[in-house]
Each structure stands twice: as structure tokens, then as C-alpha cells.
Design an enzyme around this catalytic site. Sequence first.
Site, PDB file in Angstrom:
ATOM      1  N   TYR A 127      -7.710   0.448  10.808  1.00  0.00           N
ATOM      2  CA  TYR A 127      -6.570   0.605  11.719  1.00  0.00           C
ATOM      3  C   TYR A 127      -5.358   1.210  11.023  1.00  0.00           C
ATOM      4  O   TYR A 127      -4.524   1.847  11.660  1.00  0.00           O
ATOM      5  CB  TYR A 127      -6.185  -0.756  12.303  1.00  0.00           C
ATOM      6  N   VAL A 150      -8.072  -1.199   2.038  1.00  0.00           N
ATOM      7  CA  VAL A 150      -9.290  -1.989   2.288  1.00  0.00           C
ATOM      8  C   VAL A 150      -8.913  -3.395   2.756  1.00  0.00           C
ATOM      9  O   VAL A 150      -7.742  -3.767   2.737  1.00  0.00           O
ATOM     10  CB  VAL A 150     -10.177  -2.060   1.021  1.00  0.00           C
ATOM     11  N   THR A 152      -8.158  -7.295   3.023  1.00  0.00           N
ATOM     12  CA  THR A 152      -7.627  -8.344   2.136  1.00  0.00           C
ATOM     13  C   THR A 152      -7.709  -9.675   2.887  1.00  0.00           C
ATOM     14  O   THR A 152      -6.699 -10.193   3.353  1.00  0.00           O
ATOM     15  CB  THR A 152      -6.164  -8.078   1.747  1.00  0.00           C
ATOM     16  N   LEU A 172       3.450   0.336  10.679  1.00  0.00           N
ATOM     17  CA  LEU A 172       3.077   0.687  12.050  1.00  0.00           C
ATOM     18  C   LEU A 172       2.590  -0.538  12.805  1.00  0.00           C
ATOM     19  O   LEU A 172       2.029  -1.461  12.221  1.00  0.00           O
ATOM     20  CB  LEU A 172       1.998   1.778  12.060  1.00  0.00           C
ATOM     21  N   PHE A 182       9.560 -12.334   9.197  1.00  0.00           N
ATOM     22  CA  PHE A 182      10.753 -12.375  10.066  1.00  0.00           C
ATOM     23  C   PHE A 182      10.359 -12.104  11.526  1.00  0.00           C
ATOM     24  O   PHE A 182      10.842 -12.761  12.444  1.00  0.00           O
ATOM     25  CB  PHE A 182      11.772 -11.312   9.642  1.00  0.00           C
ATOM     26  N   CYS A 196      -2.027  -9.129  10.843  1.00  0.00           N
ATOM     27  CA  CYS A 196      -1.014  -9.243   9.786  1.00  0.00           C
ATOM     28  C   CYS A 196      -0.223 -10.538   9.755  1.00  0.00           C
ATOM     29  O   CYS A 196      -0.075 -11.146   8.700  1.00  0.00           O
ATOM     30  CB  CYS A 196      -0.018  -8.090   9.919  1.00  0.00           C
ATOM     31  N   GLN A 230      -0.214 -13.817  10.666  1.00  0.00           N
ATOM     32  CA  GLN A 230      -0.648 -15.093  10.089  1.00  0.00           C
ATOM     33  C   GLN A 230      -1.038 -14.920   8.627  1.00  0.00           C
ATOM     34  O   GLN A 230      -0.649 -15.706   7.764  1.00  0.00           O
ATOM     35  CB  GLN A 230      -1.813 -15.661  10.897  1.00  0.00           C
TER      36      GLN A 230
HETATM   37  C1  UDX Z   1       2.824  -6.076  13.144  1.00  0.00           C
HETATM   38  C2  UDX Z   1       4.183  -5.496  12.771  1.00  0.00           C
HETATM   39  O1  UDX Z   1       4.960  -5.310  13.964  1.00  0.00           O
HETATM   40  C3  UDX Z   1       4.015  -4.188  12.021  1.00  0.00           C
HETATM   41  O2  UDX Z   1       5.266  -3.720  11.580  1.00  0.00           O
HETATM   42  C4  UDX Z   1       3.095  -4.414  10.833  1.00  0.00           C
HETATM   43  O3  UDX Z   1       2.850  -3.198  10.167  1.00  0.00           O
HETATM   44  C5  UDX Z   1       1.786  -5.015  11.268  1.00  0.00           C
HETATM   45  O4  UDX Z   1       2.016  -6.220  12.003  1.00  0.00           O
HETATM   46  P1  UDX Z   1       1.032  -5.563  15.046  1.00  0.00           P
HETATM   47  O5  UDX Z   1       0.337  -6.780  14.520  1.00  0.00           O
HETATM   48  O6  UDX Z   1       0.237  -4.332  15.250  1.00  0.00           O
HETATM   49  O7  UDX Z   1       2.229  -5.169  14.065  1.00  0.00           O
HETATM   50  O8  UDX Z   1       1.696  -5.911  16.451  1.00  0.00           O
HETATM   51  P2  UDX Z   1       3.102  -6.479  16.946  1.00  0.00           P
HETATM   52  O9  UDX Z   1       3.624  -5.574  17.957  1.00  0.00           O
HETATM   53  O10 UDX Z   1       3.994  -6.845  15.835  1.00  0.00           O
HETATM   54  O11 UDX Z   1       2.660  -7.811  17.713  1.00  0.00           O
HETATM   55  C6  UDX Z   1       2.096  -8.905  17.029  1.00  0.00           C
HETATM   56  C7  UDX Z   1       1.825 -10.037  17.973  1.00  0.00           C
HETATM   57  O12 UDX Z   1       3.034 -10.613  18.450  1.00  0.00           O
HETATM   58  C8  UDX Z   1       1.045  -9.635  19.227  1.00  0.00           C
HETATM   59  O13 UDX Z   1       0.081 -10.607  19.520  1.00  0.00           O
HETATM   60  C9  UDX Z   1       2.096  -9.571  20.302  1.00  0.00           C
HETATM   61  O14 UDX Z   1       1.593  -9.773  21.584  1.00  0.00           O
HETATM   62  C10 UDX Z   1       3.018 -10.705  19.873  1.00  0.00           C
HETATM   63  N1  UDX Z   1       4.384 -10.576  20.368  1.00  0.00           N
HETATM   64  C11 UDX Z   1       5.147  -9.511  20.022  1.00  0.00           C
HETATM   65  C12 UDX Z   1       4.910 -11.581  21.182  1.00  0.00           C
HETATM   66  O15 UDX Z   1       4.234 -12.556  21.496  1.00  0.00           O
HETATM   67  N2  UDX Z   1       6.192 -11.457  21.633  1.00  0.00           N
HETATM   68  C13 UDX Z   1       6.989 -10.398  21.294  1.00  0.00           C
HETATM   69  O16 UDX Z   1       8.151 -10.373  21.728  1.00  0.00           O
HETATM   70  C14 UDX Z   1       6.443  -9.396  20.461  1.00  0.00           C
HETATM   71  P1  ADP Z   2      -6.652  -2.370   8.187  1.00  0.00           P
HETATM   72  O1  ADP Z   2      -6.209  -2.975   9.492  1.00  0.00           O
HETATM   73  O2  ADP Z   2      -5.817  -2.844   7.014  1.00  0.00           O
HETATM   74  O3  ADP Z   2      -6.792  -0.891   8.225  1.00  0.00           O
HETATM   75  P2  ADP Z   2      -9.523  -2.659   8.496  1.00  0.00           P
HETATM   76  O4  ADP Z   2     -10.331  -3.909   8.367  1.00  0.00           O
HETATM   77  O5  ADP Z   2      -9.397  -2.030   9.838  1.00  0.00           O
HETATM   78  O6  ADP Z   2      -8.095  -3.002   7.862  1.00  0.00           O
HETATM   79  O7  ADP Z   2     -10.097  -1.547   7.506  1.00  0.00           O
HETATM   80  C1  ADP Z   2     -10.490  -1.769   6.196  1.00  0.00           C
HETATM   81  C2  ADP Z   2     -11.668  -0.832   5.898  1.00  0.00           C
HETATM   82  O8  ADP Z   2     -11.901  -0.829   4.490  1.00  0.00           O
HETATM   83  C3  ADP Z   2     -12.978  -1.240   6.549  1.00  0.00           C
HETATM   84  O9  ADP Z   2     -13.443  -0.193   7.387  1.00  0.00           O
HETATM   85  C4  ADP Z   2     -13.953  -1.465   5.359  1.00  0.00           C
HETATM   86  O10 ADP Z   2     -15.272  -1.043   5.638  1.00  0.00           O
HETATM   87  C5  ADP Z   2     -13.299  -0.626   4.286  1.00  0.00           C
HETATM   88  N1  ADP Z   2     -13.633  -1.018   2.900  1.00  0.00           N
HETATM   89  C6  ADP Z   2     -13.576  -2.253   2.353  1.00  0.00           C
HETATM   90  N2  ADP Z   2     -13.911  -2.197   1.040  1.00  0.00           N
HETATM   91  C7  ADP Z   2     -14.174  -0.895   0.758  1.00  0.00           C
HETATM   92  C8  ADP Z   2     -14.567  -0.184  -0.431  1.00  0.00           C
HETATM   93  N3  ADP Z   2     -14.742  -0.804  -1.604  1.00  0.00           N
HETATM   94  N4  ADP Z   2     -14.765   1.156  -0.336  1.00  0.00           N
HETATM   95  C9  ADP Z   2     -14.579   1.810   0.853  1.00  0.00           C
HETATM   96  N5  ADP Z   2     -14.212   1.202   1.981  1.00  0.00           N
HETATM   97  C10 ADP Z   2     -13.994  -0.135   1.950  1.00  0.00           C
END
Ligand code: UDX
Ligand code: ADP
Length: 555
Positions: free
Chosen positions: A86, A161, A163, A234, A297, A347, A349
Site C-alpha cells: 500500500y 516491507v 513490520t 499518505l 497524535f 498504522c 495501533q
Molecule cells: C494514517 C495516517 O492518517 C497517515 O498519515 C499515515 O501515513 C498512515 O496512517 P490511514 O490509516 O490510511 O492513515 O487512514 P486515516 O485516514 O488516518 O484513518 C485511520 C482510521 O481512523 C480509520 O479507521 C478511520 O475511519 C478512522 N477515523 C479517522 C475516525 O474514526 N475518525 C476520524 O475523524 C478520522
Molecule cells: P505497507 O502498507 O507498509 O505497504 P504491505 O503489507 O502492503 O505494507 O506491503 C509490504 C510488502 O513487502 C508485501 O507485499 C510483502 O510481500 C513485501 N515483502 C516483505 N518482505 C520482503 C522481502 N524481503 N523482499 C521483497 N518483498 C518483501
Amino acid sequence: MGRGTVKVLPWLDLRGKLGDYIYSGKVLDLLVLHLKIFPISLPLPFFFFLTQIFFLFFLFFFFDLTAQDPERILKMVKICCIGAGYVGGPTMAVIALKCPEIEVAVVDISVSRINAWNSDALPIYEPGLDEVVKQCRGKNLFFSTDVEKHVSEADIVFVSVNTPTKTQGLGAGKAADLTYWESAARMIADVSKSNKIVVEKSTVPVKTAEAIEKILTHNSKGINFQILSNPEFLAEGTAIQDLFNPDRVLIGGRETPEGKKAVEALRDVYAHWVPVDRIICTNLWSAELSKLAANAFLAQRISSVNAMSALCEATGADVSQVSHAVGKDTRIGPKFLNASVGFGGSCFQKDILNLVYICECNGLPDVANYWKQVIKVNDYQKTRFVNRIVSSMFNTVSGKKIAILGFAFKKDTGDTRETPAIDVCKGLLGDKARLSIYDPQVNEEQIQRDLSMKKFDWDHPVHLQPMSPTSIKQVSVVWDAYEATKDAHGICILTEWDEFKTLDYQRIYENMQKPAFVFDGRNIVDVAKLREIGFIVYSIGKPLDQWLKDMPAVA
Ligand code: UDX
Ligand code: ADP
């Protein structure tokens, strides 16, 4: 930095050469080059003089070579990103789009994921992503499983990758498991034949860069590796927008001359489209910690408003009105104040758990407890929601059909990682409900997998995740909201998909068991209208129906 590793546009190549000549003081070479470009000027000394003046004027003012370091001008880099997920996929697609002279390879061990990136059905749903990928794929954007080849050829290697949170051993349930990171670092060290900049892209605990640096330098065979932290901010669903127009780009690096050079090289990549005043350069640890802090935050804001939502229900206040009034304070601002069934996503949690672990390791238990509370409130909110459903339906949902509208952790994504829907569904299944689930972007296999997976298992590469054993019989997944709600006793709205706002609720009501309940975990329905139709409606943090007041839920 390797040079000329990519095919660059002829004028850019020339521009690089000119810069090199000027800065290396090779005046004679410059004259020869000049003659190559203007051969006609040789027999005509005056014309030669004029063209020489014009030539230098052109170089200094048009290319502004004096303002830049020739090393940077020549950086026709080749980028490789390990991890086509992602973060890696969309980020690299945008870099490729905005930097046509840079070749970008995105590599992954997952064959199915790479195949999908090379097909018309991309592995992730993200508005605007298809167009970006279509514009660059096969030109300067490539998706491949040949990890080692692309890493060895690259000048800059992004690592994105998995974590996951550790499930066993030291720090279980909190600390990040850096297995995939470590194996990626060892592989980089193994296959590298030239100097490289290694960029941490996936969120990692503070000081990961130091650990990675140690792995790389101890296996370096004389190759210079510079580690940078370039956390991605993002948000899914708006990834392309966020990448095109980021609030900021953060680059952390070592404060040595080589470290600073590496930071500049990466800054130059982003400077193709991001205004330089939005590119923040810090030391490594600040960059790593800033990412955890930013997510903590944001999550804290949601837990704050969710905690308020419980108080609103108890007192008859309306959480939307409270949020609106609070958000009008310019110091607080209106964003991220929507009460919900709880936050999800890969992210929040995980990053807070990391933060908690780091605090504990640094002897700061009070700080750790402060952040832990954000997760506790989030769990409380999900439990509270399930309890409301069960208590209002005569304290049992056993055998009752409950329609689940929305399974993704938020709208405009098919991502289900840590989605609150998992905990809500598991809670209802624990009370023996029958679930009929509909989400416009999540398929049955994913839902079954999510509902049978253990906590934290989701964050391993797909091929290492446990196969969903046998599908859960009480769960059916359908492709239509009307089908999901037919004969149901209650509806739970768990994702704020726009289409759920405009459903024909009259028709739905007529096809449901009575009394018919709606539990809106995202506050998207028109409560008054639904009550008029005949539904008993629960909407997070809103004044309660008499029915619900008479059947209080104990969280
Ligand atoms: C988050 C951060 O926003 C982003 O900067 C970081 O890079 C990755 O983690 P993301 O997890 O994609 O992004 O979505 P986000 O829009 O932050 O929403 C996270 C969760 O909070 C969702 O489940 C969303 O529905 C919820 N949320 C968000 C609420 O419940 N209320 C709100 O007002 C905003
Ligand atoms: P993020 O949301 O951080 O992008 P994803 O789980 O969507 O995390 O993507 C992580 C990707 O990394 C997975 O597609 C996984 O197959 C790949 N990956 C994990 N370990 C390796 C590695 N050693 N070499 C290449 N790809 C890897």
C-alpha cells in the site's frame, strides 16, 4: 552514486556533462564540446567568441548550474523499492510519474502481488492510482519479482516491507518484529556492487536505522551505504492526492558530509514536484520518531472524540455538535474529529504499540501508559458498540441475521488491516449471530481470512499468512446491500461508504424482521428519517432512542 545507470533524455545527459565540465574546470573540454555543438564557428573567430559567450550565458542562466552541485545535476538515479504494498506501490508510481528521467523498479517476493501490479486489476484499490500506473508502467516504472537484480542496479533503495508486531518473545504484543526488514537489509548488502542510499519507508521503531546501518556496514565489502528515514504520511483512500500534494516530506539522515549528500539526493527526487519549503530535513531519529508521533497524535484525537461520544450518549448531547463546536477553535481545527466505531488501519495501533514499547524500554512507564490509553479507548469503543447491539436486541443475537455494511477500515479502500469490523464481527459471532456482510471493495476470501486470523497475523506477507482453514459457516458474504439486509434483524454500518448514505431504506425496512434496527458506527445515516420509517436507530454519540435507553449496555 552510480552514474548513467539509466537511459536519460539526451538533453539531460548533455546538461549533466556540461555541469561536470564547468565544475571540474576542464575548460579545454568545454571548448571542444562547444565546437561539437557549433562546428561552424571554428573558422570564424568572431562568431566563435559570440557563440562562446552565448553558450556560457545559456548554461549559467538557463540551467542555473552555478547554484547547484554537479554531483546533484548528474544524479540520473535508478530507484528500487522493496515491497509492492500500500505504501511502496503508490509512492513509487508517483515518483515515476513526476520524475520521467528516473527509472523506478518496485520489487516484491509475492508473485501474485507483482502479477497484479502488471495487470489491469491492481492489487490495491486507491482512487486515481490506475491512471498514474497506466501512464508510467513499462516506460520508467516496472514491477518485478527479480528483487536482487533491481536492488543491485539501484542507486536508491527504498525499503517498504512488513513490520508486524511481535507475537512471541521479548516485547510480544508491542515491539515491532523486524524479521522482514533484517532479511531485506542482508540481501541489499549481499547483492550490492556499488554505493547505495537505503531509505526506510515503512514505519519502523526509533533506532531501526541504526540497526540496519550495522547490518549493512558489517557486510558491506567496502561499499558505502547511507541510511535515510523517509516516513510516508499518505492516508489510504487519498494516497494519490496526498502524494501529489503532501503537507510535508520528511527526510532524516546522518549529520555527516556523506549523510547530508544522501539527504540532498533524495530531496532532489521530491523537489521535482514538492515545493522545497515542504521538504523537512532532520536527523535520523527525529524522522523516525516524528512518524510515530504524528500517528499517535491522530489516533489520540479519534480516541478523544470517541470517549466524548460515550459521554454524549449518557447525557443526551450530540457528539457531532460537540465536535463542530470544539473544532471551530483554530488551535484545535475541525479535521479528524468524527466519532466512530473505532479507528483501524495498518498504522495507528501498531505505531502506538511501538511507541509504548520504546517508552517502556527507556524507563518511561508513565508516558507509556498515557499512550496505551489511546488504544484502550479504541477497544472500549468497539466493545461498547457490540454491547449496544446485543443489549438492544433483547440481550441476545443468537441465530439472528445481522447485516454488516462495510468491512474495510475506512471508505475508498479495500484494506481491512485492523479494521474495527473484525472485532465487531467477532463479538457478534461470539454471541452466535449469523452475519451477512457486504463491502464494495472487499471479497469473501479476505473477510473469511480476517475473521479466522489471530491478532497481528495480518502483517506478514500474504504467502506466509495462515490459510483460512474452513470458512466460518455463520458468515456469508454478498455483493449487494439489499441482499445483505434481506430478512435481517439488524444492520451495522461499519464503513462510511458513500453508497450507504443513499440506500433505499424504506425498501430495506420492508424486507427486514421487526423490530428493525440500524446501528450506525460511522454516523452517516439520517437518523430522523430512518426513525420515521420505523427503524430503531443507534448512532454513535447521538441522543438515544427510548428503546435503547430502556436497554442500557454495560461496556
Ligand atoms: C494514517 C495516517 O492518517 C497517515 O498519515 C499515515 O501515513 C498512515 O496512517 P490511514 O490509516 O490510511 O492513515 O487512514 P486515516 O485516514 O488516518 O484513518 C485511520 C482510521 O481512523 C480509520 O479507521 C478511520 O475511519 C478512522 N477515523 C479517522 C475516525 O474514526 N475518525 C476520524 O475523524 C478520522
Ligand atoms: P505497507 O502498507 O507498509 O505497504 P504491505 O503489507 O502492503 O505494507 O506491503 C509490504 C510488502 O513487502 C508485501 O507485499 C510483502 O510481500 C513485501 N515483502 C516483505 N518482505 C520482503 C522481502 N524481503 N523482499 C521483497 N518483498 C518483501
